[in-house]
Design an enzyme around this catalytic site. Sequence first.
Site, PDB file in Angstrom:
ATOM      1  N   CYS A   1      -2.716   9.409   2.213  1.00 53.26           N
ATOM      2  CA  CYS A   1      -2.153   8.768   0.978  1.00 53.26           C
ATOM      3  C   CYS A   1      -3.280   8.886  -0.085  1.00 53.26           C
ATOM      4  CB  CYS A   1      -1.923   7.379   1.242  1.00 53.26           C
ATOM      5  SG  CYS A   1      -2.942   6.452   2.046  1.00 53.26           S
TER       6      CYS A   1
ATOM      7  N   GLU B   1       0.788  -1.246  -0.122  1.00 56.22           N
ATOM      8  CA  GLU B   1      -0.046  -0.061   0.122  1.00 56.22           C
ATOM      9  C   GLU B   1       0.926   1.094   0.110  1.00 56.22           C
ATOM     10  OE1 GLU B   1      -3.024  -0.178  -0.092  1.00 56.22           O
ATOM     11  OE2 GLU B   1      -3.565  -2.100   0.498  1.00 56.22           O
TER      12      GLU B   1
HETATM   13  P1  NDP Z   1       8.100   5.330   4.704  1.00 55.95           P
HETATM   14  O1  NDP Z   1       8.183   4.584   3.376  1.00 55.95           O
HETATM   15  O2  NDP Z   1       9.349   6.119   4.802  1.00 55.95           O
HETATM   16  O3  NDP Z   1       8.032   4.495   5.868  1.00 55.95           O
HETATM   17  C1  NDP Z   1       7.048   3.431   6.332  1.00 55.95           C
HETATM   18  C2  NDP Z   1       7.625   2.371   7.183  1.00 55.95           C
HETATM   19  O4  NDP Z   1       8.719   1.646   6.575  1.00 55.95           O
HETATM   20  C3  NDP Z   1       8.022   2.788   8.376  1.00 55.95           C
HETATM   21  O5  NDP Z   1       7.751   2.064   9.524  1.00 55.95           O
HETATM   22  C4  NDP Z   1       9.517   3.003   8.160  1.00 55.95           C
HETATM   23  O6  NDP Z   1      10.325   2.883   9.344  1.00 55.95           O
HETATM   24  C5  NDP Z   1       9.753   1.634   7.422  1.00 55.95           C
HETATM   25  N1  NDP Z   1      10.930   1.337   6.652  1.00 55.95           N
HETATM   26  C6  NDP Z   1      11.720   2.435   6.296  1.00 55.95           C
HETATM   27  N2  NDP Z   1      12.766   1.940   5.642  1.00 55.95           N
HETATM   28  C7  NDP Z   1      12.522   0.580   5.591  1.00 55.95           C
HETATM   29  C8  NDP Z   1      13.436  -0.522   5.050  1.00 55.95           C
HETATM   30  N3  NDP Z   1      14.667  -0.418   4.357  1.00 55.95           N
HETATM   31  N4  NDP Z   1      12.871  -1.868   5.207  1.00 55.95           N
HETATM   32  C9  NDP Z   1      11.511  -2.082   5.627  1.00 55.95           C
HETATM   33  N5  NDP Z   1      11.087  -1.067   6.149  1.00 55.95           N
HETATM   34  C10 NDP Z   1      11.425   0.193   6.222  1.00 55.95           C
HETATM   35  O7  NDP Z   1       6.708   6.119   4.456  1.00 55.95           O
HETATM   36  P2  NDP Z   1       6.310   7.069   5.749  1.00 55.95           P
HETATM   37  O8  NDP Z   1       6.145   6.430   7.157  1.00 55.95           O
HETATM   38  O9  NDP Z   1       6.954   8.370   5.413  1.00 55.95           O
HETATM   39  O10 NDP Z   1       4.686   6.960   5.322  1.00 55.95           O
HETATM   40  C11 NDP Z   1       4.137   7.762   4.102  1.00 55.95           C
HETATM   41  C12 NDP Z   1       3.896   7.228   3.083  1.00 55.95           C
HETATM   42  O11 NDP Z   1       3.064   6.250   3.222  1.00 55.95           O
HETATM   43  C13 NDP Z   1       3.493   8.075   1.897  1.00 55.95           C
HETATM   44  O12 NDP Z   1       4.048   7.916   0.665  1.00 55.95           O
HETATM   45  C14 NDP Z   1       1.885   7.735   1.797  1.00 55.95           C
HETATM   46  O13 NDP Z   1       1.205   7.892   0.743  1.00 55.95           O
HETATM   47  C15 NDP Z   1       2.099   6.317   2.044  1.00 55.95           C
HETATM   48  N6  NDP Z   1       0.892   5.959   2.490  1.00 55.95           N
HETATM   49  C16 NDP Z   1       0.198   4.832   2.202  1.00 55.95           C
HETATM   50  C17 NDP Z   1      -1.077   4.408   2.315  1.00 55.95           C
HETATM   51  C18 NDP Z   1      -1.731   3.397   1.626  1.00 55.95           C
HETATM   52  O14 NDP Z   1      -2.588   2.946   2.031  1.00 55.95           O
HETATM   53  N7  NDP Z   1      -1.525   3.028   0.171  1.00 55.95           N
HETATM   54  C19 NDP Z   1      -1.791   4.960   3.585  1.00 55.95           C
HETATM   55  C20 NDP Z   1      -0.953   5.670   4.346  1.00 55.95           C
HETATM   56  C21 NDP Z   1       0.410   6.074   3.845  1.00 55.95           C
HETATM   57  P3  NDP Z   1      10.770   4.318   9.916  1.00 55.95           P
HETATM   58  O15 NDP Z   1       9.470   5.116  10.059  1.00 55.95           O
HETATM   59  O16 NDP Z   1      11.255   3.892  11.120  1.00 55.95           O
HETATM   60  O17 NDP Z   1      11.858   4.718   8.993  1.00 55.95           O
END
Ligand code: NDP
Length: 498
Positions: free
Chosen positions: A279, A245
């Site tokens: 999102c 997602e």
């Molecule tokens: P990120 O992609 O930065 O982070 C998402 C999660 O992935 C966090 O828990 C993060 O941890 C973790 N993460 C970071 N690096 C890695 C890695 N290498 N391997 C595995 N996990 C990792 O997104 P955001 O948290 O900034 O969220 C915003 C984004 O989410 C926007 O693009 C938004 O559109 C999308 N989104 C999509 C939705 C949907 O349903 N389609 C709903 C809500 C949001 P950490 O935070 O500790 O870095």
Amino acid sequence: MTAVQLPGSPVIEGDRLISTNPATGDEAGRVPVTDPTDVVRVVERARAAGRWWAELGFDGRRDRLLRWRRLLAQRMEQLAELVHAEGGKPIPDALVEIVTAVEHVDWAARNARRVLGPRRVRSRLVLAEFSAHLEYQPYGVVGVIGPWNYPVFTPIGSAAYALAAGNTVVFKPSEYTPVVGQWLVDTFAEVVPEQQVFTTVHGLGDVGAALCRARIDKLAFTGSTATAKKVMAACAESLTPVLVEAGGKDAMIVDADADLDAAAEACVWGGMTNAGQTCIGIERVYVVEPVFDAFLDKVVTRAGRLTVGARDADIGPITMPTQLDVIRRHIEDAVARGGRAALGGPDAVQPPYAYPTVLVDVPEDAAAVREETFGPTLTVNRVRDADEAVARANALPYGLGGSVFGRRRAAAIAGRLRSGMASVNSTLTFAGMSTLPFGGVGESGFGRIHGEDGLREFARAKAVTRRRARSLLRSTTFERTPADVARLVRAVKMLYGR
Ligand code: NDP
């Protein structure tokens, strides 16, 4: 207590992850950081708990999930305070998010047996001597990685459905919202104290990466498209299936026969709720020429009335401090390329806040039109007709949701949007409809949470055939004779060759 210099940035102190409010820098709470090498052990414990959870059956799990739903509903205000303290989200927005999540827990709990339980399916004539049976079995341990922008709704959209399907869940919340993540797991443990069915691992991206490689049976990722690619690459090493997602750049189309007041109201809400950090938030608007000026006027008036501030405002702070630079860059780039700020503009970014900005006539290749802004900004562009609006809406690699306002053609236009979801004469409403699947296409991801598809996403189909009579058309045995094969060929020609 002020824990960091840059409000909102989480910090690690020793073995604790400290989460802070983006407006004030006040500590919202702290959680223990998981050493990446320990993640495998957490997954092993979840696997052991899984046997017990699976044996509870659909009814036992339903009862537990409904008890959890009750706790969530009873403690909504407490959870909303925590969401606000950690992410800066205004309390009413936090409550609306929680209401939606509660609704999903309820639906997943009540419908898992019906959708996934064992059932007989019809046999076909060529194998009429066999009966056919289908059931959906849990994967085992599902890893859930979540974002910060909807720290209750997004993990529950995966976790509640995965749990209802009989899986256990190891959840890695965003480093910006670990306290809310821990609260969800702790309240679940109150109703399921026997085993660690739903657990967390905390830390930065490296802990998420470790979860991908910890021999989980499926990973549900919600976050940015860039991280999704890394997650898929890590999961590919062990062929771990992934649900993605990811981000979006959702468009709204306003047709000539739209109710312009309703459209403007929904547009401002869809684009600016949660300070635009959604999102499925509306980021681009395409309005047909005859109603463009009237619509823009209404949007600017409504957006201009929104209040911005730390607590009792319509728009709270930007949760991730680095996002403020992205918002500023998109606005500056749009204006530099000939766009006009009908409201706000480059000065709208005043850390930790971004004020409402409405950009008009922005070139379609500008960052504000093509990239996820994640701020309270809208680009509003005029189009000749609905066909041009659809073509522009569909021109990006993203395809998450979308919205159409109009009467005669609105439903047909919604069907033509290259997106996983759309709402007609509203915005974002599909997210709260627990009977409908949620997910995107293209760079917005694949797989579905919510609804029947969302339950099936967390279970594998198990197909069983059972002999109920002797075979008349013997074919799947070396005991068959040439006459058997000839009879089979004649039968199939009779059935399908005419
Ligand atoms: P990120 O992609 O930065 O982070 C998402 C999660 O992935 C966090 O828990 C993060 O941890 C973790 N993460 C970071 N690096 C890695 C890695 N290498 N391997 C595995 N996990 C990792 O997104 P955001 O948290 O900034 O969220 C915003 C984004 O989410 C926007 O693009 C938004 O559109 C999308 N989104 C999509 C939705 C949907 O349903 N389609 C709903 C809500 C949001 P950490 O935070 O500790 O870095």
